[in-house]
Design a protein around this motif. Sequence first.
Motif, short mmCIF file in Angstrom:
data_model
loop_
_atom_site.label_atom_id
_atom_site.label_comp_id
_atom_site.label_asym_id
_atom_site.label_seq_id
_atom_site.Cartn_x
_atom_site.Cartn_y
_atom_site.Cartn_z
N GLU A 136 0.83 -1.21 0.00
CA GLU A 136 0.00 0.00 0.00
C GLU A 136 0.86 1.25 0.00
O GLU A 136 0.65 2.20 0.77
N GLY A 137 1.86 1.27 -0.87
CA GLY A 137 2.68 2.45 -1.07
C GLY A 137 3.78 2.65 -0.06
O GLY A 137 4.50 3.66 -0.11
N THR A 198 3.20 2.03 9.14
CA THR A 198 2.89 3.45 8.91
C THR A 198 3.74 4.33 9.82
O THR A 198 4.27 5.37 9.38
N GLU A 274 2.50 2.12 -10.04
CA GLU A 274 2.88 2.95 -8.89
C GLU A 274 4.24 3.60 -9.13
O GLU A 274 5.23 2.91 -9.38
N LYS A 296 -0.96 5.18 -8.68
CA LYS A 296 -0.41 5.51 -7.37
C LYS A 296 1.03 5.99 -7.47
O LYS A 296 1.69 5.78 -8.50
N ARG A 299 3.01 6.25 -0.50
CA ARG A 299 2.19 6.70 0.62
C ARG A 299 3.00 7.57 1.58
O ARG A 299 4.07 7.19 2.05
N GLU A 332 -2.72 6.39 -2.43
CA GLU A 332 -1.27 6.44 -2.19
C GLU A 332 -0.65 7.24 -3.33
O GLU A 332 -0.11 6.67 -4.28
N SER A 334 1.32 10.35 -2.89
CA SER A 334 2.14 11.43 -2.33
C SER A 334 3.22 11.91 -3.28
O SER A 334 3.71 13.04 -3.14
N ARG A 364 -1.53 12.85 2.63
CA ARG A 364 -0.80 12.39 1.45
C ARG A 364 0.01 13.52 0.81
O ARG A 364 1.18 13.37 0.51
#
Length: 483
Positions: A136-137, A198, A274, A296, A299, A332, A334, A364
């Motif tokens: 997830e990034g 995270t 991504e 993407k 993240r 995601e 950023s 983000r």
Amino acid sequence: MKQVRNLLIAAVLPFSLLVSCGEPQKTQEQETDQAWKVADSIRTLIVEPNFAKKDFLITEYGAGSDSTVLSTQFINDAIEACHTDGGGRVVVPKGTFLTGAIHLKSNVNLHLEDGAKLLFSRNTEDYKPLVKSRWEGMECMNYSPLIYAYGQENIAITGKGILDGNANNEHWWPWKAKKVYGWSEGMDNQLAAVKKLTQQVKDGIPVEDRVYGDGHFLRPPFIQPYNSSNILIADVKIINAPFWNINPVLCENVTVRNVSVVTHGPNNDGCNPESSKNVLITGCYFDTGDDCIAIKSGRNEDGRSIGRPAENHIIENCEMKDGHGGIVIGSEISGGAKNIFAQNLKMDSPELDRILRIKTSSLRGGVIEDIYMRNVEVGTYKEAAVLVDMFYENPGDFMPTVRNITVENLNVKKGGKFGVLINAYEESPAENLKIINSNIDGVDVPIQANYTKNMVFDNVLINGKLVTDEDVQSTSEAEFEKF
């Protein structure tokens, strides 16, 4: 030389810069025509890889079609032999072959013949050793993706066969911690690991120290070429994915052609390029448990520090059924996104939530700009035809920017709740959103928006009524929240 120079400029600069270089003011039709000329220039940069005309049959390296016996080592031996010998096709013949993680190498085309199936193991030991991945990034060391490549070039997955991730409500999917996917109280799940990762990203912990795998329950992506180039994925059918399906990360020159993705598990996004550049997704079919195509670029801190946007993507001639969104940018995101073109699409399902979905937040950050969609035929959808949501996740200190979005020739027979839905910041309104020559029928709320700048509807009918300037006046934030 002039033609080459123009091509390079088109490939590098956002379209918004190209149209502001002292040229006379253009009509909206002229602007969109010029934008699509940029797409044509990008297309010339995306070239499918070629392979030596040599075949390496996996059965000649020991693989057997007894679906209870692992063929992982034999498949990877065939890939190594093919790579060492200068490349070619590693052929999976008709039959079902049980395997763990497959690692592609340069100049290798993993080719599944008609009637061939790669059935992926449910044993996490078969996805070790841990590899550098994005989840997830966020970068980490985790179980290997089912098909993985790192730092390779000229690689492919082709053929009419089936890639079966072998996930269901008893295997992989319960880790999501959702009861609809087989989880119940007291069962293992990913929640603690996601929170920990995270925080590690936020704290700048080195990637090699972000070690997951056993005991953490982060499901691996299905196909993830990482930091690789000249990639082709064509003709295969992908089913029963543990997690995201096709996820090229930090890649360049990627073609996804005539692929069918049918899988309804948690986070079963169809194709998620991504932080990748020069990407073509064409002729594909998506029927998914999450976004059909989601673009993407990393993240939060990982996306911002690496700073690689998603750029120069062409999506065309695809069909979308179930999913959270047809064409999606975020969340995601950023690292930003620019020069994204989508055309000639068909979407139709009461379980398809949105047609064009942009999702981000001030957690983000990033700049999303120069997004073009045209010629989209829609039967029905659930929530919104066009959605810009800057409050997808909790707020932070990195204000996102969304600007220069053009949707043209969008035709919806039976819409959902909203035609256009925009939830933006007062200090960062959605800017230069244009909808042109479109018809959206059967929606409950034609337009619901708060903070926008230069939003234009040109020859747009919603519920049979021509949208006027008065109709597009932004509501206040308070009115939006009360709605």
